[in-house]
Design a protein around this motif. Structure first.
Motif, PDB file in Angstrom:
ATOM      1  N   PHE A  62     -55.764  28.765  66.483  1.00 34.26           N
ATOM      2  CA  PHE A  62     -55.849  30.233  66.577  1.00 34.26           C
ATOM      3  C   PHE A  62     -55.889  30.848  65.174  1.00 34.26           C
ATOM      4  CE2 PHE A  62     -53.337  34.204  66.464  1.00 34.26           C
ATOM      5  CZ  PHE A  62     -54.199  35.027  67.180  1.00 34.26           C
ATOM      6  N   ILE A  63     -55.091  30.306  64.258  1.00 29.32           N
ATOM      7  CA  ILE A  63     -55.037  30.827  62.879  1.00 29.32           C
ATOM      8  C   ILE A  63     -56.411  30.669  62.223  1.00 29.32           C
ATOM      9  CG2 ILE A  63     -54.029  30.403  60.579  1.00 29.32           C
ATOM     10  CD1 ILE A  63     -51.368  29.721  62.126  1.00 29.32           C
ATOM     11  N   PRO A 116     -51.311  37.805  71.542  1.00 36.59           N
ATOM     12  CA  PRO A 116     -50.209  38.244  70.687  1.00 36.59           C
ATOM     13  C   PRO A 116     -49.787  37.154  69.698  1.00 36.59           C
ATOM     14  CG  PRO A 116     -49.676  38.473  73.043  1.00 36.59           C
ATOM     15  CD  PRO A 116     -50.943  37.681  72.950  1.00 36.59           C
ATOM     16  N   PHE A 117     -49.333  37.568  68.525  1.00 35.40           N
ATOM     17  CA  PHE A 117     -48.860  36.609  67.523  1.00 35.40           C
ATOM     18  C   PHE A 117     -47.825  37.292  66.649  1.00 35.40           C
ATOM     19  CE2 PHE A 117     -52.688  38.730  66.054  1.00 35.40           C
ATOM     20  CZ  PHE A 117     -52.482  39.022  64.718  1.00 35.40           C
ATOM     21  N   MET A 138     -42.548  39.726  67.051  1.00 37.57           N
ATOM     22  CA  MET A 138     -42.970  39.453  68.423  1.00 37.57           C
ATOM     23  C   MET A 138     -43.647  38.084  68.485  1.00 37.57           C
ATOM     24  SD  MET A 138     -45.754  41.613  70.633  1.00 37.57           S
ATOM     25  CE  MET A 138     -46.906  41.461  69.296  1.00 37.57           C
ATOM     26  N   ALA A 139     -43.028  37.177  69.222  1.00 41.55           N
ATOM     27  CA  ALA A 139     -43.679  35.876  69.410  1.00 41.55           C
ATOM     28  C   ALA A 139     -44.768  36.058  70.466  1.00 41.55           C
ATOM     29  CB  ALA A 139     -42.665  34.839  69.863  1.00 41.55           C
ATOM     30  N   GLY A 140     -45.698  35.183  70.510  1.00 44.28           N
ATOM     31  CA  GLY A 140     -46.759  35.289  71.514  1.00 44.28           C
ATOM     32  C   GLY A 140     -47.586  34.034  71.498  1.00 44.28           C
ATOM     33  N   GLN A 141     -48.572  34.067  72.361  1.00 42.34           N
ATOM     34  CA  GLN A 141     -49.472  32.932  72.577  1.00 42.34           C
ATOM     35  C   GLN A 141     -50.059  32.324  71.297  1.00 42.34           C
ATOM     36  OE1 GLN A 141     -51.955  35.023  75.431  1.00 42.34           O
ATOM     37  NE2 GLN A 141     -53.219  33.170  75.448  1.00 42.34           N
ATOM     38  N   GLY A 142     -50.395  33.187  70.323  1.00 43.00           N
ATOM     39  CA  GLY A 142     -51.078  32.700  69.123  1.00 43.00           C
ATOM     40  C   GLY A 142     -50.140  32.174  68.060  1.00 43.00           C
ATOM     41  N   THR A 143     -48.825  32.456  68.231  1.00 37.50           N
ATOM     42  CA  THR A 143     -47.852  32.141  67.191  1.00 37.50           C
ATOM     43  C   THR A 143     -47.873  30.666  66.805  1.00 37.50           C
ATOM     44  OG1 THR A 143     -46.476  34.005  67.744  1.00 37.50           O
ATOM     45  CG2 THR A 143     -45.355  32.147  66.727  1.00 37.50           C
ATOM     46  N   ALA A 188     -50.218  33.790  57.839  1.00 35.09           N
ATOM     47  CA  ALA A 188     -50.965  32.510  57.795  1.00 35.09           C
ATOM     48  C   ALA A 188     -52.462  32.772  57.997  1.00 35.09           C
ATOM     49  CB  ALA A 188     -50.424  31.556  58.858  1.00 35.09           C
ATOM     50  N   ILE A 189     -52.798  33.708  58.884  1.00 37.69           N
ATOM     51  CA  ILE A 189     -54.217  34.069  59.102  1.00 37.69           C
ATOM     52  C   ILE A 189     -54.773  34.703  57.823  1.00 37.69           C
ATOM     53  CG2 ILE A 189     -55.809  35.552  60.417  1.00 37.69           C
ATOM     54  CD1 ILE A 189     -53.707  35.314  62.777  1.00 37.69           C
ATOM     55  N   GLN A 190     -53.977  35.603  57.234  1.00 39.20           N
ATOM     56  CA  GLN A 190     -54.395  36.264  55.978  1.00 39.20           C
ATOM     57  C   GLN A 190     -54.709  35.210  54.913  1.00 39.20           C
ATOM     58  OE1 GLN A 190     -51.642  37.983  52.781  1.00 39.20           O
ATOM     59  NE2 GLN A 190     -51.994  39.751  54.103  1.00 39.20           N
TER      60      GLN A 190
END
Ligand code: OOG
Ligand code: MG
Length: 262
Positions: A11-12, A37-38, A1-6, A45-47
């Motif tokens: 954001f990351i 959403p991301f 799911m793509a989203g605003q945070g992608t 990448a956040i991990q």
């Protein structure tokens, strides 16, 4: 799911900081994806950024965990894909130790099978090659602790939160001999069985966790160095922890691991 945070670097970094601080301060936060959403790549990448913050504080990489390798775990948490994330030195606790519940938000214990690697792993392995890449196998308990309120998350949320990684207790390592595909697994609370299963619940044979991991490493161009731990994933549902609990896991042929929650 793509989203605003992608793929948004800001954001990351911000989400990595939010989740890392939640772990440090033992406070739960809102599910990130409900606000922004991301996609799954962004979650990894956040991990990576949040584990990078741990490394910057002096923690070192000790291995990798897999999650949702059993139907029991997928059903309990309402997700349906295998996930993975790094384990760090601060997460590893001695077998038989006391662990303070104050270090966690709402910890749960899972019975797992842990492997110690003998060789660097960077290419896809067959089951036979996975056997050769492994030096030892041990009964283990993973302490998971979601940084999200009520342990509720999407697949992307939990990956971003380093797969709820929080602690692990590894029992005695034995050399790999015999068949691991159907060993009785019992998680005990105060000596009473609270979750009963089989190593078969983990991908049909926990060695397949090593096979799956080798493919993920190859796909992402990473090397897992020799001497790493691999947690193959909970064989049963996770069990909620509270102070005063004596938690142990027994795996047929492999022995036991235990800790006291205080
Ligand atoms: C995510 C971690 C899953 C396992 O063994 O399946 C996991 C969670 O359930 O919070 O560690
Ligand atoms: Mg686990």
């Amino acid at each position: 799911m793509a989203g605003q945070g992608t793929n948004d670097p800001q954001f990351i970094a911000q989400t990595a900081e939010l989740l890392d601080n939640a772990a440090l301060n033992c406070t739960a936060v809102d599910q990130v994806s409900q606000h922004t959403p991301f996609d799954l790549d962004t979650a990894y990448a956040i991990q990576k950024a949040s584990v990078g913050r741990r490394v910057a504080r002096g923690e070192t990489h000790i291995g990798v965990k897999l999650g949702f390798t059993s139907l029991a775990k997928m059903k309990q948490m309402g997700v349906d894909s295998l996930i993975w994330g790094p384990l760090t030195s601060a997460m590893l606790r001695d077998d038989g130790t006391e662990i303070d519940i104050g270090e966690f938000v709402h910890p749960r214990a899972e019975p797992e099978i842990c492997f110690l690697t003998r060789k660097d792993i960077s290419n896809p392995l067959s089951t036979m090659e996975a056997c050769q890449a492994v030096d030892g196998v041990a009964p283990a308990i993973e302490i998971i602790d979601s940084r999200y309120q009520n342990f509720k998350f999407s697949l992307e949320d939990v990956v971003a939160d380093n797969c709820s990684s929080s602690g692990l207790v590894v029992g005695p390592m034995s050399p790999l001999r015999g068949d691991l595909s159907n060993l009785g697994v019992v998680l005990m609370d105060g000596g009473h069985a609270v979750e009963i299963g089989s190593s078969a619940a983990v991908l049909g044979n926990p060695l397949r966790a090593v096979v799956s991991l080798s493919r993920l490493l190859a796909e992402t161009g990473q090397v897992l160095p020799a001497g790493s731990l691999i947690m193959s994933g909970g064989a049963t549902s996770a069990h909620a922890l509270a102070p005063g609990k004596h938690i142990s896991v027994a795996v047929h042929d492999l022995g036991r691991a235990e800790f006291w929650m205080v």
